[in-house]
Design a protein around this motif. Structure first.
Motif, PDB file in Angstrom:
ATOM      1  N   ARG A   1       2.714   6.688  -6.821  1.00  0.00           N
ATOM      2  CA  ARG A   1       1.762   7.612  -7.463  1.00  0.00           C
ATOM      3  C   ARG A   1       2.060   9.056  -7.114  1.00  0.00           C
ATOM      4  NH1 ARG A   1      -4.579   5.859  -7.891  1.00  0.00           N
ATOM      5  NH2 ARG A   1      -4.221   3.682  -8.409  1.00  0.00           N
TER       6      ARG A   1
ATOM      7  N   ARG B   1       0.836  -1.211   0.000  1.00  0.00           N
ATOM      8  CA  ARG B   1       0.000   0.000   0.000  1.00  0.00           C
ATOM      9  C   ARG B   1       0.865   1.254   0.000  1.00  0.00           C
ATOM     10  NH1 ARG B   1      -4.875   1.307   4.321  1.00  0.00           N
ATOM     11  NH2 ARG B   1      -5.215   3.481   3.739  1.00  0.00           N
TER      12      ARG B   1
ATOM     13  N   GLN C   1      -7.897  -5.053  -7.467  1.00  0.00           N
ATOM     14  CA  GLN C   1      -6.619  -4.437  -7.110  1.00  0.00           C
ATOM     15  C   GLN C   1      -6.629  -2.939  -7.441  1.00  0.00           C
ATOM     16  OE1 GLN C   1      -7.124  -7.403  -8.725  1.00  0.00           O
ATOM     17  NE2 GLN C   1      -5.253  -8.615  -8.908  1.00  0.00           N
ATOM     18  N   ARG C   2      -7.142  -2.596  -8.633  1.00  0.00           N
ATOM     19  CA  ARG C   2      -7.167  -1.179  -9.032  1.00  0.00           C
ATOM     20  C   ARG C   2      -8.131  -0.370  -8.178  1.00  0.00           C
ATOM     21  NH1 ARG C   2      -7.052  -3.058 -14.125  1.00  0.00           N
ATOM     22  NH2 ARG C   2      -9.327  -2.977 -14.265  1.00  0.00           N
TER      23      ARG C   2
ATOM     24  N   ALA D   1      -5.181  -2.888   2.837  1.00  0.00           N
ATOM     25  CA  ALA D   1      -4.540  -2.416   1.607  1.00  0.00           C
ATOM     26  C   ALA D   1      -5.140  -1.098   1.143  1.00  0.00           C
ATOM     27  CB  ALA D   1      -4.656  -3.470   0.514  1.00  0.00           C
ATOM     28  N   GLY D   2      -6.181  -0.636   1.841  1.00  0.00           N
ATOM     29  CA  GLY D   2      -6.704   0.691   1.554  1.00  0.00           C
ATOM     30  C   GLY D   2      -8.093   0.738   0.962  1.00  0.00           C
TER      31      GLY D   2
ATOM     32  N   ASP E   1       3.917 -10.638  -9.512  1.00  0.00           N
ATOM     33  CA  ASP E   1       3.212  -9.363  -9.355  1.00  0.00           C
ATOM     34  C   ASP E   1       3.241  -8.573 -10.657  1.00  0.00           C
ATOM     35  OD1 ASP E   1       2.026  -7.099  -8.350  1.00  0.00           O
ATOM     36  OD2 ASP E   1       3.808  -6.395  -7.271  1.00  0.00           O
TER      37      ASP E   1
ATOM     38  N   ALA F   1      -4.968  -8.421  -2.295  1.00  0.00           N
ATOM     39  CA  ALA F   1      -4.528  -7.486  -1.253  1.00  0.00           C
ATOM     40  C   ALA F   1      -3.302  -7.896  -0.450  1.00  0.00           C
ATOM     41  CB  ALA F   1      -5.685  -7.223  -0.286  1.00  0.00           C
ATOM     42  N   GLN F   2      -3.259  -9.124   0.050  1.00  0.00           N
ATOM     43  CA  GLN F   2      -2.192  -9.429   1.009  1.00  0.00           C
ATOM     44  C   GLN F   2      -0.880  -9.787   0.318  1.00  0.00           C
ATOM     45  OE1 GLN F   2      -2.040 -11.114   5.351  1.00  0.00           O
ATOM     46  NE2 GLN F   2      -2.423 -12.815   3.975  1.00  0.00           N
ATOM     47  N   LYS F   3      -0.978 -10.307  -0.903  1.00  0.00           N
ATOM     48  CA  LYS F   3       0.177 -10.494  -1.782  1.00  0.00           C
ATOM     49  C   LYS F   3       1.175 -11.547  -1.298  1.00  0.00           C
ATOM     50  CE  LYS F   3      -1.767  -6.993  -3.863  1.00  0.00           C
ATOM     51  NZ  LYS F   3      -1.292  -5.682  -4.169  1.00  0.00           N
ATOM     52  N   SER F   4       0.721 -12.502  -0.484  1.00  0.00           N
ATOM     53  CA  SER F   4       1.588 -13.631  -0.149  1.00  0.00           C
ATOM     54  C   SER F   4       1.076 -14.847  -0.926  1.00  0.00           C
ATOM     55  CB  SER F   4       1.574 -13.915   1.352  1.00  0.00           C
ATOM     56  OG  SER F   4       2.133 -12.837   2.048  1.00  0.00           O
ATOM     57  N   TRP F   5       1.371 -14.830  -2.197  1.00  0.00           N
ATOM     58  CA  TRP F   5       0.929 -15.917  -3.074  1.00  0.00           C
ATOM     59  C   TRP F   5       2.118 -16.794  -3.394  1.00  0.00           C
ATOM     60  CZ3 TRP F   5       0.135 -10.784  -5.275  1.00  0.00           C
ATOM     61  CH2 TRP F   5       1.318 -10.273  -5.857  1.00  0.00           C
TER      62      TRP F   5
ATOM     63  N   ALA G   1      -6.402   0.277  -4.869  1.00  0.00           N
ATOM     64  CA  ALA G   1      -5.298   1.241  -4.969  1.00  0.00           C
ATOM     65  C   ALA G   1      -5.850   2.662  -5.135  1.00  0.00           C
ATOM     66  CB  ALA G   1      -4.372   0.877  -6.124  1.00  0.00           C
TER      67      ALA G   1
END
Lengths: 135, 560
Positions: free
Chosen positions: A28, A21, B445-446, B249-250, B556, B207-211, B449
């Motif tokens: 950006r 994040r 994801q977009r 992740a927001g 990624d 989101a967590q990105k532990s793939w 973000a």
């Protein structure tokens, strides 16, 4: 190369940490501030980051680490950049970094360090003050 | 509550008059503090809600009773009058021995369940001596390389009395296999153990990105665990469908709700497509939500989640058993709301968030420690966090009444609004062909973000306030004690791995890995192969290494 060209910044995520994040927001914000930004994506080794920095001819590398691995991974990137002729590339970083570690990281060449809650403008100002286009 | 039509019209008319007359007069004297009032997710909220704001609500259809369809008011009829939520602090650091000590401490202080935080190499399927593990060993969680580490981690912890939640996704099936093997050594059969594996790979891409592997082979492993547990480990929650990380992740609250339920739909569809009976496996699906700081938005989110899930399971999947329809969830207070500045303020934030989770009817709760923006929690900080739950449970009186905010015009309006907005997202995802194509296109994801950047800009402009960060800022740092993990943990794990590899039956380990590879190339359920391999002390990195060769790796796309 003209000294008025845009600064090129590599935003990088070293290690296995998936918290992107902050890195993406900073990427950006730097782009919106007028820099050219390249983002490595997640799960990069120090070797991959140094190689990308040299290949992309960047002026600075910013790394984000939230996993606690900063003491190993950030200096590793600094050392690799020096070894490969990128000693002029400014290195900065952010993440969950305790105060004690910050001094040690600065001593090892990670010049700018930004912890959670840092206004984006502060990072932009730091780059403008500390990074110059490499010749 | 929604009254007769004539009453509602008269209330709506009176409300307009109130705005024109009393409000105008009052705000004429005291202007509004802000040009616009919105939640932390930037959803604009009303100054006042009345029955006219929930005109179509039908009590029995939309709210009902706790433990009854559509479960808006709670998952069980007894709620906290029967059993309080499980107090389950997520913990793990250093070696298995270090963490075992923390677990015993937490249990001695009244914690009622365990929750394992693994270090990054375990999450990503690397052994501690792999080059990619350097600098990471024991830092962000406990280092687990093999069954030998799991035996130490749970030493002296009775699996027939304590349930364990494991935050593990890519390698979930293998950690479950290790847990089953430890239970067996304690003399407890797999049919008697209880716990949860997170096993939610879709939110990893989101989101967590532990793939580790690409989506499709990952889904196969998940369906294998669901099928295996449905038959052999009936008390195990096979997936904890997680919104927590989506929010961290927001995302907005609505996005958390929508993407989590869309992931849940994806798993049910995948298991149904594999020929499993929905009523056989759905009761063991559980959920995991964030508790952010905007109190009412969170309460409404949990209530909307239960209502949407009940209807989806009934109408879309034809589920019939009440246990298939009822959404149970764990909650963790929002790490992303904690501040490094004035860290003691975090205790207050966490209390508000925990209260929202309890008012929303959570089944289990982790409260963050005040020091988590600085390091992993110290013993002192985690004790305050646990005490926060105990004070809510036993002093505040809040758990005495079920769904205490139900019937609030505002909360019901907000619940309905979030439900409608989430269903709109789910419709969009359905139009893309479901959650897997949506993830492959980077859609959630977009959206996340964009929301994260929007919020950050609001902070920069001080449109949103974070006390101690962009308002009420203090000069100088406030120091609190923090936990440090030394580099010696990595050396210790390397030693343990070397001893393990030297001491085990190497031929049996090799045979087990070959069997895993054959099974991966075929279509059999992989769980029995994993169980045999972990019992032969094949390491996590070795087993995942075989699977990487067969399944490939996910990379990624690096969008920002």
């Amino acid at each position: 190369m003209s000294s008025t060209r845009k600064l090129r910044i590599l935003v990088a995520k070293p290690g296995l940490d998936g918290h992107d994040r902050g890195a993406k927001i900073v990427a950006r914000a730097l782009r919106d501030a007028g820099f050219e930004v390249i983002y490595t994506g997640l799960h990069q080794t120090p070797e991959m980051i140094a190689a990308a920095a040299i290949q992309e001819d960047v002026d600075a590398v910013g790394m984000s680490i939230m996993s606690g691995a900063h003491m190993v991974l950030m200096p590793a990137v600094v050392d690799l950049l020096r070894a490969r002729g990128g000693e002029g590339i400014a290195v900065f970083g952010g993440g969950i970094i305790p105060d004690d570690d910050m001094e040690a990281l600065r001593a090892k060449g990670v010049k700018g360090l930004f912890t959670p809650g840092t206004p984006l403008a502060e990072i932009v100002d730091w780059i403008n003050a500390n990074v110059t286009p490499r010749q | 509550m929604a009254g007769e039509k004539d009453d509602l019209e008269s209330i709506a008319a009176r409300r307009e008059e109130w705005e024109e007359k009393e409000c105008r007069e009052s705000f004429g004297r005291i202007p509004a503090r802000l040009p616009r009032f919105s939640t932390v997710s930037d959803m604009e909220v009303k100054a006042l809600a009345t029955p006219a704001d929930v005109p179509n609500m039908d009590y029995e259809r939309d709210l009902g009773f706790p433990g009854c369809y559509p479960y808006t008011r709670g998952a069980q009829a007894s709620m906290y009058r029967g059993r309080l939520w499980t107090m389950r602090q997520f913990a793990g650091f250093g070696t298995a021995r270090d963490t075992n000590g923390r677990y015993k401490y937490l249990l001695s202080q009244g914690q009622t369940g365990l929750s394992v935080a693994f270090h990054y190499p375990t999450l990503m399927g690397y052994d501690s001596d792999h080059p990619r593990a350097r600098g990471e060993v024991g830092k962000c969680g406990v280092a687990i390389d093999s069954l030998a580490d799991m035996e130490v981690l749970f030493d002296g912890i009775p699996f027939d009395k304590v349930t364990t939640s494991m935050t593990i996704n890519g390698p979930a099936a293998i950690l479950l296999a290790m847990y089953i093997a430890v239970a067996e050594k304690q003399g407890i059969g797999q049919d008697a153990i209880g716990g949860t594996i997170q096993n939610d790979i879709l939110k990893e891409y989101i989101a967590q990105k532990s793939w580790i592997f690409p989506p499709r082979p990952s889904m196969r492993l998940i369906v294998d665990t669901i099928a295996y547990c449905t038959e052999h480990v009936p008390r195990w929650n096979t997936i904890s469908v997680s919104g927590y990380h989506i929010r961290e992740a927001g995302s907005t609250a609505v996005q958390e709700l929508a993407f989590t339920l869309a992931d849940g739909i994806g798993y049910v569809q995948a298991a149904a497509d594999a020929g499993l009976d929905v009523d056989a496996f759905a009761p063991r699906l559980s959920f995991f939500f964030n508790a952010h700081v905007d109190f009412f938005e969170e309460v409404a989110k949990y209530r909307a989640a239960r209502r949407i899930w009940a209807r989806v399971m009934k109408e879309r999947f034809g589920a019939k058993r009440p246990d298939s329809l009822r959404l149970r969830f764990h909650t963790q207070t929002a790490g992303c709301t904690l501040t490094a500045q004035q860290p003691m303020n975090n205790v207050v934030r966490t209390t508000i968030e925990a209260l929202a989770a309890v008012m929303g009817g959570t089944q289990s709760l982790h409260t963050n420690s005040m020091d988590e923006t600085l390091a992993l929690p110290s013993e002192q900080a985690v004790t305050v966090a646990l005490r926060t739950q105990q004070i809510i449970a036993e002093e505040s009186g809040v758990p005495n009444t079920m769904d205490p905010l139900g019937g609030s015009f505002f909360v019901e309006w907000l619940t309905g609004r979030m439900e409608a907005d989430a269903l709109e997202y789910i419709r969009k995802i359905d139009d893309m062909g479901g959650i897997i194509p949506a993830v492959e296109q980077g859609y959630p994801q977009r959206e996340i973000a964009d929301a994260a950047y929007h919020y950050q800009q609001q902070l920069e402009k001080a449109e949103k306030v974070v006390v101690g960060v962009n308002k009420y800022v203090m000069e100088g740092k406030i120091d609190i004690p923090i936990l440090k993990i030394g580099e010696e943990v990595e050396a210790e794990q390397r030693r343990r791995l070397a001893a393990l590899r030297a001491g085990r039956d190497g031929a049996e380990a090799a045979r087990c890995l070959e069997a895993v590879e054959r099974a991966a190339r075929g279509t059999e359920n992989m769980m029995p192969y994993f169980i045999r391999a972990v019992k032969a002390y094949c390491t996590l990195g070795e087993i995942i290494g075989v699977l990487r060769r067969v399944f490939g790796e996910y990379k990624d796309p690096g969008m920002f």
